[in-house]
Design a protein around this motif. Structure first.
Motif, PDB file in Angstrom:
ATOM      1  N   LYS A  22     -12.736 -67.823  -7.816  1.00 21.07           N
ATOM      2  CA  LYS A  22     -12.492 -66.987  -6.714  1.00 21.07           C
ATOM      3  C   LYS A  22     -11.325 -67.576  -6.002  1.00 21.07           C
ATOM      4  CE  LYS A  22     -17.607 -66.413  -5.959  1.00 21.07           C
ATOM      5  NZ  LYS A  22     -17.728 -66.978  -7.027  1.00 21.07           N
ATOM      6  N   SER A  23     -10.114 -67.934  -6.668  1.00 20.34           N
ATOM      7  CA  SER A  23      -8.795 -68.275  -6.278  1.00 20.34           C
ATOM      8  C   SER A  23      -8.253 -67.004  -5.881  1.00 20.34           C
ATOM      9  CB  SER A  23      -8.124 -68.862  -7.167  1.00 20.34           C
ATOM     10  OG  SER A  23      -7.921 -67.978  -8.233  1.00 20.34           O
ATOM     11  N   PRO A  24      -7.573 -67.252  -4.279  1.00 16.88           N
ATOM     12  CA  PRO A  24      -6.923 -65.953  -3.642  1.00 16.88           C
ATOM     13  C   PRO A  24      -5.980 -65.449  -4.654  1.00 16.88           C
ATOM     14  CG  PRO A  24      -7.146 -67.929  -2.252  1.00 16.88           C
ATOM     15  CD  PRO A  24      -7.539 -68.356  -3.740  1.00 16.88           C
ATOM     16  N   SER A  25      -5.696 -64.191  -4.665  1.00 22.92           N
ATOM     17  CA  SER A  25      -4.654 -63.505  -5.318  1.00 22.92           C
ATOM     18  C   SER A  25      -3.492 -63.120  -4.276  1.00 22.92           C
ATOM     19  CB  SER A  25      -4.988 -62.428  -6.045  1.00 22.92           C
ATOM     20  OG  SER A  25      -3.979 -61.590  -6.650  1.00 22.92           O
ATOM     21  N   SER A  26      -2.209 -63.506  -4.305  1.00 26.28           N
ATOM     22  CA  SER A  26      -1.258 -63.266  -3.258  1.00 26.28           C
ATOM     23  C   SER A  26      -0.921 -61.723  -3.297  1.00 26.28           C
ATOM     24  CB  SER A  26      -0.090 -64.114  -3.582  1.00 26.28           C
ATOM     25  OG  SER A  26       0.855 -63.611  -2.919  1.00 26.28           O
ATOM     26  N   LEU A  27      -0.791 -61.482  -2.203  1.00 26.61           N
ATOM     27  CA  LEU A  27      -0.372 -59.986  -1.761  1.00 26.61           C
ATOM     28  C   LEU A  27       0.936 -59.918  -1.353  1.00 26.61           C
ATOM     29  CD1 LEU A  27      -2.733 -57.490  -0.335  1.00 26.61           C
ATOM     30  CD2 LEU A  27      -1.392 -57.176  -2.384  1.00 26.61           C
ATOM     31  N   VAL A 247     -17.550 -55.744 -12.367  1.00 26.13           N
ATOM     32  CA  VAL A 247     -16.644 -54.742 -11.393  1.00 26.13           C
ATOM     33  C   VAL A 247     -15.251 -55.429 -11.176  1.00 26.13           C
ATOM     34  CG1 VAL A 247     -16.259 -54.162  -8.969  1.00 26.13           C
ATOM     35  CG2 VAL A 247     -18.659 -54.471  -9.734  1.00 26.13           C
ATOM     36  N   LYS A 248     -14.105 -54.729 -11.328  1.00 29.78           N
ATOM     37  CA  LYS A 248     -12.968 -55.046 -11.110  1.00 29.78           C
ATOM     38  C   LYS A 248     -12.267 -54.431  -9.868  1.00 29.78           C
ATOM     39  CE  LYS A 248     -10.057 -53.053 -14.187  1.00 29.78           C
ATOM     40  NZ  LYS A 248      -9.789 -52.750 -15.399  1.00 29.78           N
ATOM     41  N   CYS A 249     -11.307 -55.435  -9.354  1.00 28.29           N
ATOM     42  CA  CYS A 249     -10.444 -55.324  -8.222  1.00 28.29           C
ATOM     43  C   CYS A 249      -9.154 -55.151  -8.303  1.00 28.29           C
ATOM     44  CB  CYS A 249     -11.182 -56.042  -7.132  1.00 28.29           C
ATOM     45  SG  CYS A 249     -10.426 -55.857  -5.574  1.00 28.29           S
ATOM     46  N   ILE A 250      -8.369 -54.212  -7.797  1.00 23.08           N
ATOM     47  CA  ILE A 250      -7.024 -54.445  -7.462  1.00 23.08           C
ATOM     48  C   ILE A 250      -6.593 -53.780  -6.379  1.00 23.08           C
ATOM     49  CG2 ILE A 250      -6.037 -54.248  -9.998  1.00 23.08           C
ATOM     50  CD1 ILE A 250      -5.355 -51.675  -9.605  1.00 23.08           C
ATOM     51  N   ILE A 251      -5.712 -54.200  -5.595  1.00 13.48           N
ATOM     52  CA  ILE A 251      -5.227 -53.866  -4.150  1.00 13.48           C
ATOM     53  C   ILE A 251      -3.811 -53.189  -4.413  1.00 13.48           C
ATOM     54  CG2 ILE A 251      -4.648 -54.503  -1.946  1.00 13.48           C
ATOM     55  CD1 ILE A 251      -7.200 -55.547  -2.403  1.00 13.48           C
ATOM     56  N   LEU A 252      -4.058 -51.760  -4.389  1.00 18.70           N
ATOM     57  CA  LEU A 252      -2.821 -50.981  -4.712  1.00 18.70           C
ATOM     58  C   LEU A 252      -1.784 -50.915  -3.438  1.00 18.70           C
ATOM     59  CD1 LEU A 252      -5.007 -47.936  -6.265  1.00 18.70           C
ATOM     60  CD2 LEU A 252      -3.430 -49.502  -7.642  1.00 18.70           C
ATOM     61  N   PRO A 253      -0.525 -50.909  -3.645  1.00 16.69           N
ATOM     62  CA  PRO A 253       0.148 -50.451  -4.836  1.00 16.69           C
ATOM     63  C   PRO A 253       0.282 -51.665  -5.894  1.00 16.69           C
ATOM     64  CG  PRO A 253       1.747 -50.890  -3.113  1.00 16.69           C
ATOM     65  CD  PRO A 253       0.338 -50.908  -2.537  1.00 16.69           C
ATOM     66  N   ASP A 254       0.029 -52.897  -5.614  1.00 13.83           N
ATOM     67  CA  ASP A 254       0.108 -53.747  -6.579  1.00 13.83           C
ATOM     68  C   ASP A 254      -0.774 -53.699  -7.836  1.00 13.83           C
ATOM     69  OD1 ASP A 254       0.744 -55.945  -7.666  1.00 13.83           O
ATOM     70  OD2 ASP A 254       0.245 -57.729  -6.290  1.00 13.83           O
ATOM     71  N   THR A 255      -0.261 -53.307  -8.875  1.00 10.86           N
ATOM     72  CA  THR A 255      -0.998 -53.016 -10.032  1.00 10.86           C
ATOM     73  C   THR A 255      -0.663 -54.214 -11.101  1.00 10.86           C
ATOM     74  OG1 THR A 255       0.675 -51.804 -10.960  1.00 10.86           O
ATOM     75  CG2 THR A 255      -0.866 -50.669  -9.911  1.00 10.86           C
ATOM     76  N   SER A 256      -0.048 -55.318 -10.589  1.00 16.28           N
ATOM     77  CA  SER A 256       0.411 -56.519 -11.622  1.00 16.28           C
ATOM     78  C   SER A 256      -0.918 -57.268 -11.960  1.00 16.28           C
ATOM     79  CB  SER A 256       1.329 -57.477 -10.733  1.00 16.28           C
ATOM     80  OG  SER A 256       0.730 -58.102  -9.830  1.00 16.28           O
ATOM     81  N   LYS A 258      -1.714 -60.233 -11.703  1.00 11.08           N
ATOM     82  CA  LYS A 258      -2.180 -61.129 -10.556  1.00 11.08           C
ATOM     83  C   LYS A 258      -3.124 -60.561  -9.622  1.00 11.08           C
ATOM     84  CE  LYS A 258       1.924 -61.523  -7.792  1.00 11.08           C
ATOM     85  NZ  LYS A 258       2.829 -62.271  -7.212  1.00 11.08           N
ATOM     86  N   SER A 259      -2.851 -59.074  -9.173  1.00 13.48           N
ATOM     87  CA  SER A 259      -3.627 -58.379  -8.344  1.00 13.48           C
ATOM     88  C   SER A 259      -5.067 -58.501  -8.917  1.00 13.48           C
ATOM     89  CB  SER A 259      -2.947 -57.166  -8.226  1.00 13.48           C
ATOM     90  OG  SER A 259      -4.000 -56.457  -7.340  1.00 13.48           O
ATOM     91  N   ARG A 260      -5.195 -58.392 -10.169  1.00 13.57           N
ATOM     92  CA  ARG A 260      -6.770 -58.288 -10.652  1.00 13.57           C
ATOM     93  C   ARG A 260      -7.600 -59.301 -10.462  1.00 13.57           C
ATOM     94  NH1 ARG A 260      -6.929 -55.823 -16.716  1.00 13.57           N
ATOM     95  NH2 ARG A 260      -7.062 -57.976 -17.034  1.00 13.57           N
ATOM     96  N   GLN A 261      -8.760 -59.060  -9.978  1.00  9.42           N
ATOM     97  CA  GLN A 261      -9.783 -60.130  -9.888  1.00  9.42           C
ATOM     98  C   GLN A 261     -11.100 -59.147 -10.579  1.00  9.42           C
ATOM     99  OE1 GLN A 261     -10.310 -62.833  -6.726  1.00  9.42           O
ATOM    100  NE2 GLN A 261      -8.246 -62.133  -5.956  1.00  9.42           N
ATOM    101  N   LYS A 262     -11.881 -59.955 -11.256  1.00 11.20           N
ATOM    102  CA  LYS A 262     -13.255 -59.336 -11.395  1.00 11.20           C
ATOM    103  C   LYS A 262     -14.568 -60.343 -11.480  1.00 11.20           C
ATOM    104  CE  LYS A 262     -12.353 -60.250 -16.399  1.00 11.20           C
ATOM    105  NZ  LYS A 262     -11.397 -60.846 -16.348  1.00 11.20           N
TER     106      LYS A 262
END
Length: 365
Positions: A22-27, A247-256, A258-262
């Protein structure tokens, strides 16, 4: 519209489903200048689960078939006889390679699709095939039978040539006339998602916006969005009773990447409990109006992940950082959750939202 979309265009290559830290993914690249320059490519790389030759060909012609229920076998029999005057996928040679596909709706995944053989180089194919469904008569009375005609293309996506829908709820099974072969005009789809409107289940989740993760810090800090995926309810069973969902999560518009967590995968249940929290940092207040949380539910099976449904939680404005984007398409319920989160910082806002078919954004390397 791509044929076989439920297995081909809506699946992705497999990857190890290890328990995700559960490490934060930078935005931060959302708000940096480099993030801005990549935005146009993001909006251009959105691919539809429905991409392909849907609606590119004129829908014309007719299909001849008959429907019967065989009580002794407890089977629905769909006798597909022939089609005539179909649209030509090969305009130059005036021919197509057509086949017929059937589904029982609304839960098309449960009974699966049935297909005839492909008849090549003709606009008037003859099939004379029986497509069978093992199903109780009482359940059948809650269904619709969908027959669609497709042109089979070896090298490209298959092309939609038309469809017919029969409401079995009002069907008179005792009328012998209904067991006779009849001609039906092929119709266009009223909407690209007509086949996908069935129930895809729900997700119970909570969101929280934390404007100042480190209180009292003199330098201005960026905020965090916390996403607590609690559970899913009534997920569709595409492979019988075998379901292994995550479940997979990304924060758009960042589709890299590192944006993906699951989450981890939870097997053998249509109501998986995940209780997984994901943290994304780098949120300035203005980013909240431009970003969108995309949560997608997948069934992991052998070497593929099959898309089950998803959510897009944001303001649903159709734009992000001044660029028009397909993915900023939140429903009113999804917008309501995002608004409550933005207006109630440092508070968990809970909701249970219906999963839906999404245009899936490609993950960039």
């Amino acid at each position: 519209m791509s044929d076989d979309r439920e297995t081909d265009t809506a699946s992705e290559s497999s990857y190890q489903l290890s328990r995700h830290k559960k490490s934060p993914s930078s935005l931060t690249n959302l708000s940096s200048s480099s993030g801005m320059t990549s935005l146009s490519s993001v909006s251009g790389s959105v691919m539809s689960v429905y991409s392909g030759d849907f609606g590119n060909l004129e829908v014309k012609g007719n299909i001849q078939f008959a429907v019967d229920y065989v009580d002794s076998l407890k089977e629905l029999h769909v006798f597909v006889a022939q089609c005539k005057d179909l649209a030509a996928a090969d305009v130059k040679k005036q021919r197509s390679d057509p086949y017929v596909k059937t589904y029982l709706l609304p839960d098309k995944g449960k009974m699966g699709k049935k297909k005839t053989l492909v008849v090549k180089k003709t606009l008037n194919p003859v099939y004379n095939e029986i497509l069978r469904y093992k199903i109780e008569k009482q359940i059948l009375k809650t269904q619709k039978l969908n027959l669609s005609v497709w042109h089979r293309d070896t090298f490209k996506r298959n092309s939609f040539l038309g469809e017919v829908e029969v409401d079995l709820e009002t069907w008179d099974w005792d009328n012998k006339q209904n067991k006779q072969l009849k001609w039906y005009p092929l119709k266009r789809k009223t909407a690209p998602v007509a086949l996908e409107a069935e129930n895809r289940g729900e997700m119970k989740l909570a969101l929280q916006y934390v404007p100042e993760p480190i209180p009292g810090k003199k330098l201005p800090t960026t905020g965090e969005v916390h996403i607590w995926v609690k559970e899913c309810l009534d997920l569709p069973q595409l492979r019988g009773s075998h379901l292994n969902s995550f479940v997979k999560c990304i924060i758009l518009p960042d589709t890299s990447r590192k944006s993906r967590q699951k989450t981890r995968a939870v097997g053998k249940t249509t109501n998986p409990v995940f209780n997984h929290t994901m943290v994304y940092d780098g949120f300035r207040p203005e980013d909240l109006t431009e970003a969108c949380v995309e949560l997608t539910v997948w069934d992991h099976y052998k070497l593929t992940n099959q898309f089950l449904g998803g959510l897009r939680i944001g303001f649903g404005t159709g734009k992000s950082y001044g660029t028009e984007v397909d993915w900023m398409d939140s429903t009113s319920e999804e917008v309501a959750l995002w608004e409550k989160m933005v207006n109630s910082p440092n508070t968990w806002i809970e909701a249970t939202l219906p999963l839906r078919m999404l245009l899936i954004a490609k993950i960039s390397k």
